[in-house]
Write an enzyme that holds these catalytic residues in place. Structure first.
Site, short mmCIF file in Angstrom:
data_model
loop_
_atom_site.label_atom_id
_atom_site.label_comp_id
_atom_site.label_asym_id
_atom_site.label_seq_id
_atom_site.Cartn_x
_atom_site.Cartn_y
_atom_site.Cartn_z
CD GLN A 194 -3.24 0.83 1.03
OE1 GLN A 194 -3.64 -0.31 1.15
NE2 GLN A 194 -4.00 1.80 0.64
CG PHE A 195 1.83 3.50 -3.69
CD1 PHE A 195 1.79 4.86 -3.94
CD2 PHE A 195 0.97 2.66 -4.39
CE1 PHE A 195 0.90 5.38 -4.86
CE2 PHE A 195 0.09 3.17 -5.31
CZ PHE A 195 0.04 4.53 -5.56
CB THR A 196 -2.01 5.24 -0.84
OG1 THR A 196 -2.59 4.16 -0.13
CG2 THR A 196 -2.19 5.04 -2.34
#
Length: 150
Positions: A78-80
């Site tokens: 989950q790069f966000t």
């Protein structure tokens, strides 16, 4: 490294319309990696999560670890989690790690969890995914390696 951890009764993740991971009681981990993270960070975060006493004992106290309850883990990239929303209304993701670097550390964590936790499952790195879960508690923690280890 940032991890949002959710204690769940069950969870599943699908990519491209197909289920790619499913667990029963345990933890869903949303994992974000920065370029400052390294193998030691990934190892320490994995070990910390395995030892966290966040499951209830017979007296209702959060006193038991993942291993104590025979829990499972679903690990999702989950790069966000590295979104910067300070300027304007569109998040910037420049603090997220380079995809190749992030994939390597994500896969390292999945491998280490699989060694320690039977029934470890994972999402598909870099894919558009749908996650469903039944949150237990709800019990959600946000872990940041900068605050835990540095």
């Amino acid at each position: 490294m940032r991890v949002v951890l959710q204690r769940v009764l069950e969870a599943a993740v699908s990519a491209e319309g197909q289920e790619v991971g499913r667990i029963g009681r345990g933890l869903v981990l949303l994992v974000g990696v920065s370029d400052e993270d390294d193998e030691e960070t990934a190892d320490r975060m994995t070990d910390k999560i395995c030892r966290l006493r966040i499951f209830e004992d017979d007296q209702g106290k959060t006193n038991l670890s993942l291993g104590d309850v025979g829990g499972q883990v679903l690990v999702i990239s989950q790069f966000t989690l590295y979104a910067d929303c300070r300027k304007g209304n569109r998040p910037s993701f420049t603090d997220a790690g380079n995809p190749d670097h992030a994939r390597r550390l994500y896969e390292r964590m999945v491998h280490r969890f699989a060694e320690a936790v039977p029934g470890t499952a994972q999402g598909r790195f870099g894919a558009e995914m749908k996650v469903s879960l039944i949150n237990d508690g709800p019990f959600t923690l946000s872990l940041d390696s900068d605050k835990l280890f540095r």
